[in-house]
Design an enzyme around this catalytic site. Sequence first.
Site, PDB file in Angstrom:
ATOM      1  N   GLU A 197       0.927  -1.231  -0.233  1.00  0.00           N
ATOM      2  CA  GLU A 197      -0.005   0.036  -0.008  1.00  0.00           C
ATOM      3  C   GLU A 197       0.944   1.241  -0.088  1.00  0.00           C
ATOM      4  O   GLU A 197       0.707   2.034   0.897  1.00  0.00           O
ATOM      5  CB  GLU A 197      -1.143   0.063   1.082  1.00  0.00           C
ATOM      6  CG  GLU A 197      -1.855  -1.278   1.040  1.00  0.00           C
ATOM      7  CD  GLU A 197      -3.072  -1.135   2.072  1.00  0.00           C
ATOM      8  OE1 GLU A 197      -3.282  -0.185   2.775  1.00  0.00           O
ATOM      9  OE2 GLU A 197      -3.920  -2.165   2.069  1.00  0.00           O
ATOM     10  N   GLU A 328      -4.580  -9.211   0.061  1.00  0.00           N
ATOM     11  CA  GLU A 328      -5.568  -8.782   1.197  1.00  0.00           C
ATOM     12  C   GLU A 328      -6.888  -8.541   0.539  1.00  0.00           C
ATOM     13  O   GLU A 328      -7.515  -7.721  -0.149  1.00  0.00           O
ATOM     14  CB  GLU A 328      -5.089  -7.465   1.758  1.00  0.00           C
ATOM     15  CG  GLU A 328      -3.807  -7.500   2.459  1.00  0.00           C
ATOM     16  CD  GLU A 328      -3.407  -6.239   3.336  1.00  0.00           C
ATOM     17  OE1 GLU A 328      -4.339  -5.643   3.880  1.00  0.00           O
ATOM     18  OE2 GLU A 328      -2.180  -5.759   3.275  1.00  0.00           O
TER      19      GLU A 328
END
Length: 523
Positions: A197, A328
């Site tokens: 991220e 995820e």
Amino acid sequence: MVRRLVVAMGFVAVILAVPVMAQEEAHLSIDASKTGARIDRHIFGQFAEDLGHGVNEGIWVGPDSTIPNTRGIRNDVVSALREIKVPDVRWPGGCYADEYHWRNGIGPADKRTATLNSVWGGVIEPNTFGTHEFMDFLDQIGSEAYISINVGTGTPKEAADWLEYMTAPQETTLARERAANGHPAPFKVGFMGIGNESWACGGNMTADYYLSQLGIYSHFVRNLDPAQQAKQPMLRIAVGPGGPSTEWTEAIMKAYQHHGWSWDIDGLSLHWYTMRGWPPSSASTGFGVGEYAETLKSTLAMDDLLRKQEAVMDKYDPKKNVALVVDEWGAWHAPLPGTNPQFLVQQNSLRDAILASLNLNIFARHADRVRMANIAQMINVLQAMILTDKEKMVLTPTYYVFKMYVPFQDATFVPVTFDAGTYTQGSVSLPRVDAIAAMDATGKLWLEITNLDPVEPLEIEADLTGITAKSAKGETLTAPAVDSINTFEAPDTVVPKPVAAKVQGGKLVLKLEPKSVTVISVE
Ligand code: AHR
């Protein structure tokens, strides 16, 4: 009006209107002569971040613990995970990966550097579970390493040294240090995530800035084991988007299209959670059928999200060299009252099991591009397989879904078409049924059918083409309520039970319980 949902070979769902039929019956057609992509076993991967009790206490109790362990790793957890054939484990993060410094986690246990886990609760991280312990854990459960390297606060040199330490078979100083720490042979690193991220907790980078880092890390951080590289090269996974926006994907894939010899990637990550609001506010137990339907509706958006990202990837990479890696995903509910909110502890109900099956089915339909996925997270965190409390352990409904889906690992997708109508709850309308089929390496046909309806059972009759079927058997997972859970005191509330399925006149016949996940094998 009942609808016919057609899942075609190319994984395209088309909705057509057909005449009304009884809602309690559904007709499926399975054509085993028309196979699609391989459902990569890595779609069933796990994620274990150094977060709360995900690793410390969940996996690692230390060799001196009274909890039965092998070299510090819980035996009960290992034997449960072996059963679900975990193909890979992503570690050490997550957001934590961009603050992790691998040297803190090697060498004699009493000399490890204690640090603060500033991302997750500011608690002490003793670093007693480091590289060697992670690899030992993988050996014990029979899995592969997916290492996330630190791009946010690390350097290319630090990451390159870590890979050299883990993978060099040559007598380098770092390889000798690995041997001195107990592992002369190189460790196998199957997957390497380059940051996490990076547009947010991984450093708030723009896509252009990240691309400049990607070029450096992808070039200099190498797996140095020729034996592993010859057999199964380590796959490099770049940071991808965190939702439906395709801006980041455009930037990375456009650069990929023109990349030269000096950098490359094999995967692009995608993170997306099923959650209500921020911070997530849905209770993980104690909810009713209204919230159940809303959650399932929201999770089904994964399909559209994948389509959008894949369209961009197809534009720049029509041969599908770069895998979409959903590393995820899962349900992110409100923290359980009384727990540290930073530890992301939630219960795991029948609703989560159904949500898992719907997502796994979506991944299977996208198997030509989605070749890896990691549910968040394996133990004690978010949508976990396992919950522990000191010496106690309980397997969650989601664990049982992963167990039931083991036959789909590396099996070949087989198209299923079905008529089942919709299930409506208030203003929410959902397909009543979802299903996938696949052929395993031995030629056995496997079918998964999810009945989303929390009240109505469903009679199933399935035409079987391309296979001479004689018998069928299977298991179903359901429970008294949509929010039923397994607890330490009552661990068997949501567990799979045998289901009566038969082959009659060449057709597969069975009855689905309401709110259930069912897996059938046909021979
Ligand atoms: O899984 C919890 C967190 O969610 C991860 O650390 C991060 O990557 C994501 O935002």
